[in-house]
Design an enzyme around this catalytic site. Structure first.
Site, short mmCIF file in Angstrom:
data_model
loop_
_atom_site.label_atom_id
_atom_site.label_comp_id
_atom_site.label_asym_id
_atom_site.label_seq_id
_atom_site.Cartn_x
_atom_site.Cartn_y
_atom_site.Cartn_z
N GLY A 1 66.86 -16.73 52.43
CA GLY A 1 67.25 -15.70 53.38
C GLY A 1 67.02 -14.28 52.91
N VAL A 2 66.15 -14.08 51.91
CA VAL A 2 65.84 -12.72 51.45
C VAL A 2 64.35 -12.40 51.63
CG1 VAL A 2 67.78 -12.37 49.90
CG2 VAL A 2 65.76 -13.58 49.06
N SER A 3 63.70 -13.16 52.51
CA SER A 3 62.37 -12.83 52.99
C SER A 3 61.28 -12.97 51.94
CB SER A 3 62.36 -11.41 53.58
OG SER A 3 61.20 -11.19 54.32
N ASP B 1 61.66 -8.39 58.63
CA ASP B 1 61.33 -8.72 57.26
C ASP B 1 60.04 -8.04 56.83
OD1 ASP B 1 63.51 -10.35 57.54
OD2 ASP B 1 62.39 -12.23 57.45
#
Length: 462
Positions: A153-155, A201
């Site tokens: 979930g941090v791209s 993102d």
């Protein structure tokens, strides 16, 4: 090879200098991951989002070659069973120098799970060919490394796409501004990889600024500047160790549900009111939603029943499955309230005071907790991220912790924390407590760096 002066282990690239041919310059680009502070999955509905570019980043080194293929090697640890080097024949990718269409590119690059990671990089060539008319007549060698945790979930995917696109543009003398770079990289993910992401993102990986929150109004990609945290506050991320909890909902199904709700809303409202919303669900106000529309939008709906009445959602990157039942009410409500929460969050950050008072910090934290709860109501929470948020809430302002929420696509991944400056010790303690409670590893993420546009391209001579 001359080492790039970036926060990636350059010795790892140096150790693979033999991957490149002597005498041909190598373009190196860097793009960071991002910490989704506020906005998250509401980006595809037109919400304002606030994103912090992380210190963790992907780096891509690219060299043109006279080989009849594109070769990609990754130094980052791939998924179990994944190939670390992928080769794609030029004749299959761009017969006669013209890039294949997106359906063919997806079948070529993304069908095999062992090789799918390469689609994020090679897909940039396809998009440049399709959207910019670039001829693909020479082979390319791409060497990739990344410190962005994958599937958390941090791209990590956008970091790869943006770094690859930037390096390949340099090789082929294509000039893109940050916004166009991000939008083309979104096309890589939507049309080549086949993932229905919004654009936040890629915009953060391309246009982010160190220690600033990128403020992006996703209608579709209006950069509204960079927002500083008030003095005395800082941001952290804690990785829950969950890639995607199987009990969680699917990001794509929540997106489909939101667009189903949008289609129903526009019919209920009529053309005059719908025109005021300017094509984006986020422009429906919370008072309008709670004032009557919520009760008219079903909580769940069968895909077949929706298609029979409304035909399609209008979303260009997802399709309604007639055999599936979708949650509609909460996926529709989330972006309506989230856009309002993010606007309030930014207003609190930018309020004209010399230093943030405790009340403002508490309000910022509460907005994060509300966002987290809304993710959960959509089915995008997870046992790990919920536990992390509960630990932060229990420690609370007395320990310097004001708010926490799940990030990105949900169902696992990273939790963002808003904390008093100098809180690394308590953040580490939360991570250790989580590890003891769950048996999962919990990596702490901190720091920030510029996006690809700010970093530029470095040229190396192997």
């Amino acid at each position: 090879m001359t080492s790039p002066v970036w926060r990636v282990d350059a010795s790892r690239l140096d150790a693979h200098a033999g991957f490149f041919r002597a005498g041909e310059r190598v373009a190196v680009a860097r793009a960071p991951g991002r910490l989704d502070l506020m906005g998250g999955i509401a980006d595809y509905s037109g919400s304002l989002v606030l994103e912090l570019p992380l210190d963790a980043a992907a780096i891509v080194a690219a060299q043109a070659s006279d080989e009849d293929r594109v070769t990609v090697r990754t130094l980052a640890v791939p998924d179990a069973g994944a190939e670390t080097e992928v080769t794609v024949p030029l004749a299959a990718l761009a017969p006669g120098g013209l890039a294949v269409d997106y359906d063919a590119a997806r079948a070529l690059l993304a069908a095999d799970p062992r090789r799918r990671w390469a689609a994020y990089l090679v897909g940039a060539l396809v998009v440049l060919g399709r959207e910019r008319g670039m001829q693909i007549t020479r082979g390319v060698r791409l060497l990739v490394d990344s410190t962005v945790p994958p599937a958390k979930g941090v791209s990590s995917s956008a970091a790869l796409e943006v770094a690859a696109m930037q390096a390949l543009c340099a090789l082929h003398d294509v000039t893109l501004d940050g916004r166009e770079l991000a939008l083309l990289c979104q096309r890589v993910e939507n049309l080549v990889v086949g993932a229905p992401c919004g654009v936040m993102d890629q915009m953060t990986a391309a246009c982010g600024r160190r220690d600033r929150l990128l403020a992006l109004l996703c209608q579709p990609a209006e950069l509204q500047g960079h927002v500083a945290l008030p003095p005395g506050l800082e941001l952290w991320g804690i990785d829950s160790g969950i890639r995607h909890e199987v009990s969680g909902a699917d990001y794509g199904s929540v997106r489909v549900g939101a667009f189903m709700g949008w289609r129903i809303l526009t019919e209920l409202a009529g053309p005059e009111t719908a025109a005021r919303w300017r094509g984006h669900l986020a422009n429906v106000t919370p008072s309008e939603w709670e004032g009557g529309y919520r009760e008219a939008v079903p909580e769940i709906m069968e895909g077949a029943a929706f298609l029979e009445r409304y035909h399609d959602t209008g979303d260009s990157v997802t399709r309604v499955d007639p055999a599936r039942t979708y949650a509609v009410g909460q996926p529709t409500a989330h972006p309506i309230h989230e856009h309002h929460r993010v606007r309030l969050f930014r207003a609190l950050l930018e309020a004209e005071t010399s230093a943030p008072d405790e009340e403002r910090r508490l309000l910022l934290g509460e907005l994060m907790y509300q966002s987290h709860a809304s993710y959960g109501a959509c089915g995008l929470g997870s046992s790990g991220t919920d536990h992390l948020v509960a630990l932060v809430r229990a420690a609370g302002p007395a320990a310097g912790l004001y708010g926490a929420k799940i990030t990105g696509g949900g169902s696992g991944g990273v939790v963002a924390l808003l904390a008093r400056a100098g809180s690394r010790e308590i953040v580490d303690a939360i991570a250790r407590r989580y590890e003891r409670d769950t048996g999962r590893g919990a990596t702490v993420l901190g720091g920030s760096s510029d996006g690809a546009i700010g970093s530029g391209v470095r040229w190396l001579d192997p």
